[in-house]
Every structure is written in C-alpha cells, then in structure tokens.
Design a protein around this motif. Structure first.
Motif, PDB file in Angstrom:
ATOM      1  N   VAL A   1      42.937  10.190 -45.814  1.00 17.46           N
ATOM      2  CA  VAL A   1      42.860   8.784 -45.412  1.00 17.46           C
ATOM      3  C   VAL A   1      42.274   8.637 -44.013  1.00 17.46           C
ATOM      4  CG1 VAL A   1      44.209   6.701 -44.916  1.00 17.46           C
ATOM      5  CG2 VAL A   1      44.779   8.114 -46.902  1.00 17.46           C
ATOM      6  N   VAL A   2      42.801   9.394 -43.032  1.00 15.82           N
ATOM      7  CA  VAL A   2      42.491   9.123 -41.622  1.00 15.82           C
ATOM      8  C   VAL A   2      41.274   9.886 -41.104  1.00 15.82           C
ATOM      9  CG1 VAL A   2      44.909   8.571 -41.171  1.00 15.82           C
ATOM     10  CG2 VAL A   2      44.075  10.886 -40.691  1.00 15.82           C
ATOM     11  N   GLU A   3      40.757  10.837 -41.869  1.00 13.93           N
ATOM     12  CA  GLU A   3      39.498  11.508 -41.509  1.00 13.93           C
ATOM     13  C   GLU A   3      38.507  11.377 -42.668  1.00 13.93           C
ATOM     14  OE1 GLU A   3      39.109  14.753 -38.690  1.00 13.93           O
ATOM     15  OE2 GLU A   3      41.075  15.459 -39.380  1.00 13.93           O
ATOM     16  N   PRO A   4      38.141  10.137 -43.047  1.00  7.48           N
ATOM     17  CA  PRO A   4      37.280   9.959 -44.228  1.00  7.48           C
ATOM     18  C   PRO A   4      35.866  10.473 -44.027  1.00  7.48           C
ATOM     19  CG  PRO A   4      37.500   7.888 -43.037  1.00  7.48           C
ATOM     20  CD  PRO A   4      38.462   8.856 -42.390  1.00  7.48           C
TER      21      PRO A   4
ATOM     22  N   ALA B   1      34.637   9.320 -33.589  1.00  6.97           N
ATOM     23  CA  ALA B   1      33.801  10.080 -34.523  1.00  6.97           C
ATOM     24  C   ALA B   1      33.591   9.326 -35.832  1.00  6.97           C
ATOM     25  CB  ALA B   1      34.427  11.446 -34.798  1.00  6.97           C
ATOM     26  N   ILE B   2      34.632   8.643 -36.321  1.00 11.11           N
ATOM     27  CA  ILE B   2      34.483   7.851 -37.547  1.00 11.11           C
ATOM     28  C   ILE B   2      33.495   6.720 -37.320  1.00 11.11           C
ATOM     29  CG2 ILE B   2      35.655   6.312 -39.163  1.00 11.11           C
ATOM     30  CD1 ILE B   2      38.195   7.924 -38.737  1.00 11.11           C
ATOM     31  N   SER B   3      33.663   6.010 -36.220  1.00  6.46           N
ATOM     32  CA  SER B   3      32.781   4.882 -35.919  1.00  6.46           C
ATOM     33  C   SER B   3      31.332   5.344 -35.801  1.00  6.46           C
ATOM     34  CB  SER B   3      33.235   4.214 -34.618  1.00  6.46           C
ATOM     35  OG  SER B   3      32.429   3.099 -34.326  1.00  6.46           O
ATOM     36  N   GLN B   4      31.109   6.462 -35.127  1.00  8.06           N
ATOM     37  CA  GLN B   4      29.755   6.976 -34.968  1.00  8.06           C
ATOM     38  C   GLN B   4      29.152   7.364 -36.309  1.00  8.06           C
ATOM     39  OE1 GLN B   4      29.486  10.430 -32.448  1.00  8.06           O
ATOM     40  NE2 GLN B   4      27.336  10.794 -32.933  1.00  8.06           N
ATOM     41  N   CYS B   5      29.947   8.009 -37.152  1.00  8.43           N
ATOM     42  CA  CYS B   5      29.451   8.450 -38.464  1.00  8.43           C
ATOM     43  C   CYS B   5      29.051   7.247 -39.319  1.00  8.43           C
ATOM     44  CB  CYS B   5      30.526   9.279 -39.166  1.00  8.43           C
ATOM     45  SG  CYS B   5      30.012   9.928 -40.771  1.00  8.43           S
ATOM     46  N   ILE B   6      29.890   6.220 -39.355  1.00 13.96           N
ATOM     47  CA  ILE B   6      29.565   5.026 -40.142  1.00 13.96           C
ATOM     48  C   ILE B   6      28.331   4.333 -39.589  1.00 13.96           C
ATOM     49  CG2 ILE B   6      30.406   2.769 -40.893  1.00 13.96           C
ATOM     50  CD1 ILE B   6      33.236   3.938 -40.892  1.00 13.96           C
ATOM     51  N   ALA B   7      28.196   4.319 -38.258  1.00 12.61           N
ATOM     52  CA  ALA B   7      27.007   3.704 -37.656  1.00 12.61           C
ATOM     53  C   ALA B   7      25.736   4.421 -38.087  1.00 12.61           C
ATOM     54  CB  ALA B   7      27.140   3.718 -36.130  1.00 12.61           C
ATOM     55  N   GLU B   8      25.787   5.747 -38.179  1.00 17.09           N
ATOM     56  CA  GLU B   8      24.599   6.511 -38.560  1.00 17.09           C
ATOM     57  C   GLU B   8      24.221   6.297 -40.020  1.00 17.09           C
ATOM     58  OE1 GLU B   8      25.467  10.510 -37.490  1.00 17.09           O
ATOM     59  OE2 GLU B   8      25.180  10.176 -35.344  1.00 17.09           O
TER      60      GLU B   8
END
Length: 573
Positions: free
Chosen positions: A36-39, A135-142
């Motif tokens: 859940v928390v590291e999708p 890291a999650i926010s950056q990944c989704i942005a990419e």
C-alpha cells in the motif's frame, strides 16, 4: 525486531509482535502494508521470495512466490508481434502474480493470527490514507504523461485529485482497500480454512476473473505499441507457491542461504566463493573495491550463462573450490572489460545477444533501476522486510513487482500487474529463455544466515541487479570488517553495471563502477587508474539494506535499517 524499507510497515509488524503474534504474522502484516505505502516499489500484483527458519526446527526454507510465465507466453507469440525483447511495461510482461498467494501461504502454514487481523493495517492505510513520500510524488510526476494519454485507469487512482499528489499529502486507494477487505472477509470453519478461502478468491475467484478480463484489452507498453496480455484466469488457477531447500555456502563462520537459481540469489554465494581466502584490504580501499568488483563481474557473467528455471544449473560446480580457484586467477590488477562466464564441468557457456534496437528509455519503461543504475541514479525498485521474534522464528522477505509504473491499474482491483517476464530472453537455448510454465529469472534475493545450526541474521536490499552486490558489502563489512549491523549498512557503497541488466532494454556498461562520493577522491581516482569507469553517485545514494539478528546465547535481538532516503526503519524491544 522488525526492519523494513518503510517506517509504517515496520511499525505494523511490531504492533503484531506486541499483540502476541509471531514473526510470520508480523512479516505478512508488514508485507501487505508495503504493497500500500510503497506503490512505486511493489504491489499486490507482484512477486515474492521468502527465506525463513522456524524457531522450533531451525531449518532454513525458501518459499517461492515468483509466479510462472503464462501458457500463452511463447517466444513465437512475441516474435509474431514483431518484438525482439519482452517489453518492460504493460500487460505482455505479466507473469502469474505470486506475492499475495505467498503471503497467504506463509500465514496459513506458519502464522498464528487471523487474516483479517494482519490485513487490517494495510486496509486501514489504503482506506484512510498514508503520507506520500517525495519518492512516490516524483515517480508519479515522471509517469504522469503516460497515465493521462494511455493508462487512464491509473490516472483515475494516482491523479484522482486532479494532479500529482504532493509529498506529505494523504493518499488513499479505496478500491485496493475493498479488494483486501474481500480477502479478509473470506469465510471458513477454521483459521486455515478462512485463509484457503482467500487464496481461492485470489487464484480462482473475483481477483482471477478481473485479471483475466482486464488482460484481454490492449494497452500501451514500452515497445511503443498497444498490446493485450497473455495471462488468464486459468494460468492463475494452475499455479501455487512452493517450498524449497535453499542453496547454501559457508563463509567467515556463517552459512548463507539463498533461493535457487530460478533467481539471482546464488550469485551472492558465488561472489563469496571467489573472495574466499583472498587478501581484500581495508573495506572502502582501492584494492578492496577492485577485488570485489572484479569478482562480481565473474559471478554475474555466470548468472547470465547458467541461471534459469528449468535449466540444468551446475550449482555444485559453480560453488566448488576448484572452479573458484580457476576463476579467481582471472582477477588481475586492471579492470576487465569482458563478460567472461566460466565452463563448470567443462560445459560451454551460451550468452544472450541483446538486439540493437532504437529502444527509448524513459519513465514508461516500467522499471526505475533499469533507467538509472548505470548512470548512478539512486532509485529503488523493490521493498524488503525482516522479522525475528522471541521464539527464534526468522523471516527475510523481498516483495517487488506490480509497481504503479509497470502496467495500468486494474479498475476492479486497484492494483497493477507485474512485468517480471522482461527478465527472460526471446532466444532459444538460453538458461533464461521465455518458457510457459517456468519462472522468469528474478533479481529478488533475500538472505538468511546461520552460525552452526542457529539462524542468526535475516537481511536484504532492494536494487534489482545491485541487490546481491550491496548485500555482499554488508556481509564483508560485518563478517570481515567487524562492523556492527548499522555501521555495515552505513559504510560507503558501490556496485558495478558491467553485465547486462535484467530489466528492459537490457543494457550493459562494461567496466563501469557506480560509487558513493563518500569513498573519497583519492579512492575514486585510484579506481580510474585501475581501468574502471567511475560514475560518482551522491554521498548517501546506493542501497536500501535491512537486517535483523539474534544472539541465541544472550537472548538478545538486534536490527538496523538504511538511512538513505530517510525511510527505512528498524524497531524492536
């Protein structure tokens, strides 16, 4: 003691131990929380190897949650589509998802608590929300353009607020919470029967039905085209996790236990065998790094030639003193630029030929380590959890796959399928040729270590092809260097990208060493003089090690976690 790659997962595992659960209960609770928390690092549609030992018999055992290639996943099918490589993202690369069945199997056979109780932590975070890490926010942005243009079901989940969720914001996945709740609500007359009912719901019930239906639609993948998947509900029904004996090797007074050669696990043991008896010098010195890197090149060359499910891997020969004496003699004073697999038992190695294609490498390729490791980027691809309890049960688990940028979200379930088949080759006659019913050669590689017959260490690090290089440094720092667990993790880290990566588009960087800047200019320049191409990463950039340990004589447990990224967490009492 619990150590994992996320503080919420470690805390959930510790809460289970405080409630009287054992290490298996705690590992399962933590593992579902990690989904859940590291999708961006793993998900319910991924895979899972576990190495564990029970306190009452102490025998190290592997639980394989690496699903197999579907029946329709033939070399011909991919070739008929005009593909020379299995794509790194999308539905075509999906093997049977094995993580959830493996967690449920571990809980049923070795745990003590109800599924609803251990799943409650993950359900709560998916339903009520958890804080988004940078890291999650950056990944989704990419990956945002891919979501908006092609993977609209993923946009519905990860861009539900109208844009990329900001670091520190609270994120919810209500559909995933509902999926887990349906598993938790499975009925039966006993604890084990209720878990079996959840397994059936996954393999043959509503989960399998939703996956089968979703995979029939074509979606964009890293080939640049739209393709439907080959996975079916029948593939899921035909597979189940399995228990196996680990591969073992003795080094420095410890016995290290790994998965079989259907994964890369034994490559850690091969590196230890190559270094056995060598004078390595001080950890972090030029001599030390050179010897370790040159040994890694030889061991991973053997991985390319000899590791694969259903292949006759000559493991005894690969770990034999005679073979390693021959291989050790190949390590010279300058860096090798060749990929040199050995000839155990006189057999002739066969290596894959990577096709020279105009392959784009961007956020849509589906695997962050693939696009970054060769250039020194410190981006993870996996998660890890280790647990030891008061009874001496020890668990090392490495969930991965099914991350948010692997394939589009299945709207009925709230999670993505994995892309593990990208680790196979579309060439006949190789150890890791794509073959229906066989496991792709995974990079997932947890470790259990014994002293005598006592399990004393459970550890691992995410990082794709780097997993067994970063774990090796931990072992050398702790066993030979005398560092405590935390110091062994904190020490400056490095790895080589010399050999073909396991992830699409399978590049290699001969002679390259990626090193943390903390090693110092003198050491890095010394490596360059030895012929290494040195790529300098950040001060604290490489590795995500976790470890727990036990001291049977004193009755103490211990643990450590990686400070890089300010996310890993070890907790105990």
């Amino acid at each position: 003691m619990v150590s994992s790659t996320h503080w919420l997962a470690s805390s959930a595992g510790m809460a289970v131990l405080e409630r009287g659960g054992n290490a298996f209960d705690a590992a399962v609770a933590a593992g579902f929380v990690l989904h859940v928390v590291e999708p961006h690092q793993n998900g319910a549609g991924g895979d899972l190897p576990v190495v564990f030992a029970r306190g009452d018999d102490k025998r190290p055992t592997v639980l394989c949650g690496q699903g197999v290639a579907p029946a329709g996943a033939t070399v011909k099918h991919f070739s008929d589509l005009g593909l020379a490589l299995v794509p790194g993202s999308g539905l075509l690369a999906a093997a049977v998802p094995g993580a959830v069945p493996a967690w449920l199997t571990l809980l049923r056979d070795h745990g003590t608590m109800e599924l609803a109780d251990v799943l409650g932590y993950a359900i709560g975070y998916a339903r009520d929300g958890y804080p988004v890490t940078p890291a999650i926010s950056q990944c989704i942005a990419e990956i945002e353009p891919m979501f908006r243009e092609h993977w609209t079901t993923s946009a519905d989940v990860y861009l539900s607020g109208g844009g990329v969720p900001a670091a520190g914001s609270v994120f919810r996945n209500l559909t995933l919470a509902a999926t887990y709740q349906r598993l938790a609500d499975a009925s039966g007359s006993t604890r084990e029967a209720r878990i079996d009912a959840a397994l059936e719901a996954w393999n043959q019930g509503f989960v399998a039905e939703a996956i089968d239906a979703f995979a029939r639609t074509a979606w964009r993948d890293s080939s640049g085209s739209d393709h439907a998947g080959v996975i079916t509900g029948a593939d899921m029904a035909a597979w189940q996790p399995s228990y196996e004996e680990p591969v073992r090797y003795d080094f420095g007074g410890y016995t290290f236990c790994k998965t079989g050669s259907w994964g890369q696990g034994p490559v850690l043991l091969q590196q230890l065998a190559l270094l056995q008896g060598q004078e390595l010098g001080e950890p972090g010195s030029v001599d030390f790094i050179h010897r370790v890197v040159e040994g890694a090149k030889l061991a991973f060359a053997d991985r390319e030639a000899w590791y694969g499910d259903g292949f006759d891997t000559p493991m005894d020969a690969l770990l034999s003193p005679e073979y390693n004496a021959e291989r050790r003699a190949l390590i010279g004073e300058v860096a090798s630029l060749e990929l040199r697999p050995g000839s155990p038992e006189g057999r002739v190695p066969v290596l894959p030929s990577r096709p020279e294609l105009p392959i784009p490498v961007d956020a849509s390729t589906g695997e962050p380590v693939a696009s970054g490791a060769g250039r020194g980027a410190a981006r993870g691809d996996t998660v890890h959890v280790d647990v030891v309890d008061r009874w001496g049960n020890m668990v090392a688990a490495m969930p991965s796959g099914g991350w948010l940028h692997s394939s589009p979200v299945i709207p009925a379930l709230g999670f993505c399928l994995g892309t593990r088949m990208q680790m196979t080759w579309l060439q006949d006659g190789l150890a890791s040729t794509l073959t229906p019913g066989l496991r792709p050669r995974t990079t997932l590689s947890p470790t259990l270590a014994l002293r005598g017959e006592e399990p004393v260490l459970a550890f691992g690090s995410p990082g794709g092809d780097q997993q067994d290089q970063w774990q090796l440094l931990f072992v050398l720092n702790h066993v030979l260097g005398g560092m405590d667990l935390q110091a062994a993790i904190d020490a400056p880290t490095f790895h080589t990208s010399h050999f073909p990566e396991s992830f699409y588009p399978r590049p290699a960087y001969p002679g390259r060493v990626v090193a943390e800047a903390r090693l110092g200019a003198a050491v890095l320049d010394g490596l360059r003089r030895r012929g290494h191409e040195v790529v300098v990463a950040g001060e604290w950039a490489l590795g995500r090690m976790c470890v727990v340990g036990r001291d049977p004589e004193r009755g103490l447990v211990r643990g450590a976690a990686n400070p890089r990224g300010m996310q890993g967490y070890a907790v105990g009492r």
